[in-house]
Design a protein around this motif. Structure first.
Motif, short mmCIF file in Angstrom:
data_model
loop_
_atom_site.label_atom_id
_atom_site.label_comp_id
_atom_site.label_asym_id
_atom_site.label_seq_id
_atom_site.Cartn_x
_atom_site.Cartn_y
_atom_site.Cartn_z
N ALA A 3 0.84 -1.19 0.00
CA ALA A 3 0.00 0.00 0.00
C ALA A 3 0.88 1.24 0.00
O ALA A 3 1.98 1.25 0.53
CB ALA A 3 -0.91 -0.01 1.24
N PRO A 4 0.41 2.35 -0.61
CA PRO A 4 1.21 3.55 -0.63
C PRO A 4 1.41 4.08 0.77
O PRO A 4 0.59 3.92 1.63
CB PRO A 4 0.39 4.52 -1.48
CG PRO A 4 -0.96 3.94 -1.59
CD PRO A 4 -0.84 2.48 -1.35
N SER A 5 2.54 4.71 1.00
CA SER A 5 2.89 5.26 2.29
C SER A 5 1.96 6.41 2.63
O SER A 5 1.84 7.35 1.88
CB SER A 5 4.26 5.80 2.18
OG SER A 5 5.02 5.62 3.18
N PRO A 6 1.18 6.29 3.73
CA PRO A 6 0.19 7.31 4.03
C PRO A 6 0.81 8.62 4.49
O PRO A 6 1.85 8.64 5.13
CB PRO A 6 -0.65 6.68 5.15
CG PRO A 6 0.25 5.70 5.78
CD PRO A 6 1.20 5.22 4.72
N GLY A 7 0.15 9.73 4.15
CA GLY A 7 0.57 11.03 4.65
C GLY A 7 -0.42 11.49 5.69
O GLY A 7 -1.50 11.97 5.36
N PRO A 8 -0.12 11.28 6.99
CA PRO A 8 -1.13 11.53 8.02
C PRO A 8 -1.31 13.01 8.34
O PRO A 8 -0.37 13.79 8.30
CB PRO A 8 -0.56 10.78 9.23
CG PRO A 8 0.91 10.73 9.00
CD PRO A 8 1.12 10.72 7.52
N ARG A 9 -2.55 13.38 8.64
CA ARG A 9 -2.88 14.69 9.19
C ARG A 9 -3.87 14.46 10.32
O ARG A 9 -4.72 13.59 10.24
CB ARG A 9 -3.55 15.59 8.13
CG ARG A 9 -2.60 16.11 7.08
CD ARG A 9 -3.25 17.27 6.32
NE ARG A 9 -4.40 16.84 5.56
CZ ARG A 9 -5.57 17.48 5.56
NH1 ARG A 9 -5.75 18.54 6.31
NH2 ARG A 9 -6.58 17.04 4.82
N GLU A 10 -3.74 15.21 11.38
CA GLU A 10 -4.64 15.05 12.52
C GLU A 10 -5.23 16.40 12.88
O GLU A 10 -4.52 17.39 13.02
CB GLU A 10 -3.89 14.47 13.72
CG GLU A 10 -4.80 14.13 14.90
CD GLU A 10 -4.09 13.29 15.96
OE1 GLU A 10 -4.15 13.67 17.13
OE2 GLU A 10 -3.49 12.27 15.58
N VAL A 11 -6.55 16.44 12.98
CA VAL A 11 -7.23 17.69 13.29
C VAL A 11 -8.35 17.40 14.28
O VAL A 11 -8.82 16.28 14.42
CB VAL A 11 -7.84 18.33 12.01
CG1 VAL A 11 -6.76 18.67 11.01
CG2 VAL A 11 -8.87 17.42 11.39
N LEU A 90 -6.34 11.42 6.92
CA LEU A 90 -6.81 12.51 7.77
C LEU A 90 -7.45 11.91 9.02
O LEU A 90 -8.42 11.16 8.92
CB LEU A 90 -7.83 13.38 7.03
CG LEU A 90 -8.54 14.45 7.88
CD1 LEU A 90 -7.55 15.50 8.37
CD2 LEU A 90 -9.67 15.10 7.09
N THR A 91 -6.89 12.21 10.20
CA THR A 91 -7.44 11.71 11.46
C THR A 91 -8.12 12.86 12.19
O THR A 91 -7.49 13.88 12.49
CB THR A 91 -6.34 11.12 12.35
OG1 THR A 91 -5.69 10.05 11.65
CG2 THR A 91 -6.94 10.58 13.64
N GLN A 92 -9.42 12.72 12.47
CA GLN A 92 -10.18 13.74 13.19
C GLN A 92 -10.49 13.22 14.59
O GLN A 92 -11.01 12.10 14.75
CB GLN A 92 -11.47 14.06 12.43
CG GLN A 92 -11.20 14.76 11.10
CD GLN A 92 -12.47 14.99 10.30
OE1 GLN A 92 -13.14 14.03 9.93
NE2 GLN A 92 -12.80 16.24 10.02
N VAL A 93 -10.17 14.04 15.58
CA VAL A 93 -10.31 13.64 16.98
C VAL A 93 -11.65 14.13 17.51
O VAL A 93 -11.94 15.33 17.49
CB VAL A 93 -9.16 14.22 17.82
CG1 VAL A 93 -9.31 13.79 19.28
CG2 VAL A 93 -7.81 13.78 17.26
N HIS A 94 -12.47 13.19 17.97
CA HIS A 94 -13.77 13.49 18.55
C HIS A 94 -13.72 13.15 20.04
O HIS A 94 -12.76 12.56 20.54
CB HIS A 94 -14.87 12.65 17.89
CG HIS A 94 -15.02 12.92 16.42
ND1 HIS A 94 -16.02 13.68 15.90
CD2 HIS A 94 -14.28 12.49 15.34
CE1 HIS A 94 -15.92 13.73 14.58
NE2 HIS A 94 -14.86 13.01 14.22
N GLU A 95 -14.79 13.49 20.74
CA GLU A 95 -14.87 13.14 22.16
C GLU A 95 -15.09 11.63 22.30
O GLU A 95 -16.14 11.11 21.93
CB GLU A 95 -16.02 13.89 22.82
CG GLU A 95 -16.12 13.65 24.32
CD GLU A 95 -17.23 14.45 24.98
OE1 GLU A 95 -17.51 14.17 26.17
OE2 GLU A 95 -17.80 15.33 24.32
N GLY A 96 -14.08 10.91 22.78
CA GLY A 96 -14.20 9.48 23.01
C GLY A 96 -13.75 8.60 21.87
O GLY A 96 -13.67 7.38 22.01
#
Length: 396
Positions: A3-11, A90-96
């Motif tokens: 798999a292609p190497s992921p480019g992570p982003r977290e918001v 893209l990682t989005q942080v939610h409550e829990g």
């Protein structure tokens, strides 16, 4: 192929509360007649409401998908497509919990190419209504859901399956661009979900092949073999929605008329593509829907008009010409074929099983376990050829 190497982003994710209010407002505008008709179309499906064991999970999925789609609405991909479109995470942080969106720009472009508005996609998958569940006949441990309007299908996946899908995603998109009326199910999104510090769960979203659902009488999952390919039908008068299998189809025929040659050609194109990816164990979904009188016969606006593709002719100068068709103005036209008396829904699903060491060993074991019988775990070339032969034998 890795798999292609992921480019992570977290918001931090935006709140879907606005989405809930918008959905509630839309719901309030629906007439009583519309709501009764919608409920009737859901017979045999089960709302995942409070008290259901999967209610918490689906609520997190809805909130996460609302925010993920909002990110695309706010920042749509621009310019030419690039390799980075397929590797972004893209990682989005939610409550829990946190929700990851894999290859988000690539899927946003694909949805746009299908004419699917992001706002409609968001409304269907967000918190505007509960997801639906049906009693699946699959032997896998995956969980299956439908959006509340039944347009979109969600399925949990193993990590290795997600890696296979990501690895082949650029070629999958390229195949759909070359053959815009391919029978391959349209993947619309790939996501991960992590609750607290737990392990990630993975799931995909795709267009439901069985849509629109009204008047669909029978549903089948076809693999072209016999071992474990029987489902006990629902009792007469039952509202259960069951997907039957190959052995249940015995004695049936798909009557396509002039559409048959197009279907056989497209089957060959799609199974050749899956064979080149070393894939097997995919299914051809098939459903029957009786045509209304005004949908049948000469001059009907819902009967397919076929231009240069009905005979499966091939043009070296224009390779996509053999499946260019004028489609009727009905939802999900990509997976609909009209015969003289029946409308058929057709599409390939479960496109993530590679013929690796695990499957080769399974093939050896089944050869000893089921001598003289046909089973699903065979080489990709054998699998593709056998499924095409099944369709040829069961169509006229």
């Amino acid at each position: 192929m890795a798999a292609p190497s992921p480019g992570p982003r977290e918001v931090l994710a935006c709140s879907p509360e606005a989405g809930r209010r918008a959905a509630a407002s839309r719901s309030g505008r629906h007439s009583l007649l519309w709501r009764l008709r919608d409920k009737q179309c859901r017979l045999g499906l089960f709302e995942i409401g409070p008290g259901h064991e999967l209610h918490g999970l689906t609520c997190m999925m809805q909130a996460g998908l609302w925010a993920a789609t909002q990110a695309t609405i706010d920042h749509p991909p621009t310019g030419p497509s690039s390799q980075e479109d397929f590797s972004e995470v893209l990682t989005q942080v939610h409550e829990g919990f946190e929700l990851g969106t894999l290859a988000g720009p690539a899927f946003a472009r694909l949805r746009r190419s299908l004419g699917l508005a992001e706002e409609d996609y968001q409304a269907a998958l967000g918190p505007g209504g509960p997801y639906l569940q049906f009693l699946g006949t699959s032997k896998s441990s995956a969980s299956f859901f439908l959006s509340h309007d039944q347009r979109f299908f969600l399925k949990t996946q193993l990590r290795r399956e997600m890696r296979a899908l990501l690895a082949h995603l650029p070629r999958y998109v390229q195949h759909l661009q070359r053959y815009p009326h391919s029978l391959l199910a349209r993947l619309l999104g790939m996501h991960s979900l992590r609750v607290a510090q737990g392990r990630k769960k993975y799931f995909i979203i795709m267009q439901s092949v069985f849509y629109p659902t009204g008047r669909i009488a029978e549903r089948y999952d076809i693999k072209g073999c016999e071992v474990n390919r029987w489902v006990e039908p629902a009792p007469k008068g039952s509202s259960l929605v069951l997907v039957l299998k190959d052995l249940n189809f015995e004695g049936r025929t798909i009557n396509l008329g002039p559409q048959r040659s197009w279907l056989l050609r497209q089957m060959e194109l799609d199974t050749t593509f899956l064979r080149e990816l070393n894939m097997l164990d995919y299914s051809l979904l098939l459903a029957f829907q009786g045509l209304h009188q005004d949908e049948n016969g000469p001059g009907s606006s819902l009967i397919f008009c076929v231009t240069r593709s009905v005979q499966g002719t091939y043009s070296p100068e224009e390779p996509e010409a053999q499946n260019r068709r004028l489609l009727p103005d009905v939802p999900n036209a990509l997976h609909v074929l009209d015969g003289p008396e029946q409308r058929y829904f057709l599409g390939f699903v479960d496109l993530a099983t590679a013929y690796g060491l695990r499957k080769r060993l399974e093939h050896l074991w089944k050869t000893l376990r089921y001598p003289g019988r046909t089973f699903s775990t065979v080489s990709p070339a054998h699998y593709a050829r056998r499924l095409c032969q099944w369709v040829e034998a069961h169509t006229e």
